[in-house]
Design a protein around this motif. Structure first.
Motif, short mmCIF file in Angstrom:
data_model
loop_
_atom_site.label_atom_id
_atom_site.label_comp_id
_atom_site.label_asym_id
_atom_site.label_seq_id
_atom_site.Cartn_x
_atom_site.Cartn_y
_atom_site.Cartn_z
N TRP A 1 34.16 13.29 52.67
CA TRP A 1 34.67 12.48 51.84
C TRP A 1 33.55 12.71 50.50
O TRP A 1 32.47 12.77 50.74
CB TRP A 1 34.26 11.01 52.28
CG TRP A 1 35.37 10.71 53.52
CD1 TRP A 1 36.52 9.91 53.55
CD2 TRP A 1 35.34 11.03 54.68
NE1 TRP A 1 37.15 9.94 54.64
CE2 TRP A 1 36.32 10.28 55.48
CE3 TRP A 1 34.18 11.63 55.45
CZ2 TRP A 1 36.41 10.40 56.82
CZ3 TRP A 1 34.35 11.69 56.95
CH2 TRP A 1 35.48 11.34 57.54
N SER B 1 39.16 12.32 49.37
CA SER B 1 39.14 13.14 50.89
C SER B 1 40.58 13.70 51.07
O SER B 1 41.59 13.03 50.80
CB SER B 1 38.90 12.17 51.94
OG SER B 1 39.06 12.49 53.11
N LEU C 1 35.07 5.33 53.96
CA LEU C 1 34.75 6.55 54.58
C LEU C 1 33.93 6.56 55.53
O LEU C 1 33.18 7.42 56.18
CB LEU C 1 33.99 7.38 53.46
CG LEU C 1 32.82 6.58 52.66
CD1 LEU C 1 31.50 6.69 53.54
CD2 LEU C 1 32.57 7.25 51.25
#
Length: 212
Positions: free
Chosen positions: A107, A122, A139
């Motif tokens: 990420w 991502s 994330l």
């Protein structure tokens, strides 16, 4: 005739003084031990695996706070990268264990000054958030992540997972990497080895294990 030398003998401390001193020292020690200690790291709060016809899927979630130094760098235009890596290992009694599969996910967290929003990228997907807690929540974990294909799993074998999640400081600008120190809180990460049952579910529940 010289004057006589008078020697003064230091009076010994009374026993009550030493009892008072020991009581005070013990109180200070207990107070210090009761103070909360904040460890820099990531808490692995939940993890589970599910076997499907397509393969093995992993879901996990973590808890952590971004250190002040990292947050300041983020606001100055520095992107932060978080990486999750997992490998499925197959035990072998006659030789070293074999790696059945390996998967990773990353990420990228950054501040977009033009719209004054935080963004997380991502797998080709980018999301925008109005505040940092929401961006971090996106994330801190993943659900239904396929980490092995069906053909990579041995039905008659014994498997376990090697898992890690961390703030990847190797992707920071080179000048920043030179000045990094553990005391600044950049060592965010967690590593775990977890056994799998014959049905490929986790053998034990995931407990927190921050890296030192």
């Amino acid at each position: 005739m010289s004057s006589p030398v008078i020697l003064h003998r230091r009076a010994s401390r009374p026993a009550s003084f030493w009892r008072l001193w020991l009581t005070w020292a013990l109180a200070c020690l207990l107070a210090a031990s009761a103070m909360p200690v904040r460890a820099d790291g990531v808490e692995l709060s939940a993890m589970s695996t599910i076997r499907s016809d397509e393969g093995l899927e992993l879901s996990f979630s973590t808890r952590f706070e971004l250190p002040r130094a990292a947050e300041d760098a983020l606001m100055k235009g520095v992107s932060l990268y978080f990486v999750a890596e997992v490998s499925v290992q197959r035990k072998r009694w006659y030789w070293r264990d074999a790696r059945a599969s390996k998967a990773s996910r990353s990420w990228r967290l950054y501040w977009y000054a033009l719209t004054r929003q935080y963004r997380v990228s991502s797998g080709g997907l980018t999301q925008s958030f109005n505040n940092l807690p929401e961006a971090l929540a996106s994330l801190r974990g993943v659900s239904g992540w396929r980490i092995a294909e069906a053909r990579e799993l041995d039905e008659d074998g014994s498997h376990y997972l090697e898992f890690s999640y961390r703030l990847d400081t190797s992707q920071l600008p080179k000048p920043m990497q030179i000045g990094l120190s553990i005391g600044q809180g950049w060592n965010l990460g967690v590593e775990r080895n977890l056994g799998l049952n014959p049905d490929f579910s986790l053998r034990t529940a995931a407990a927190s294990a921050p890296t030192p």
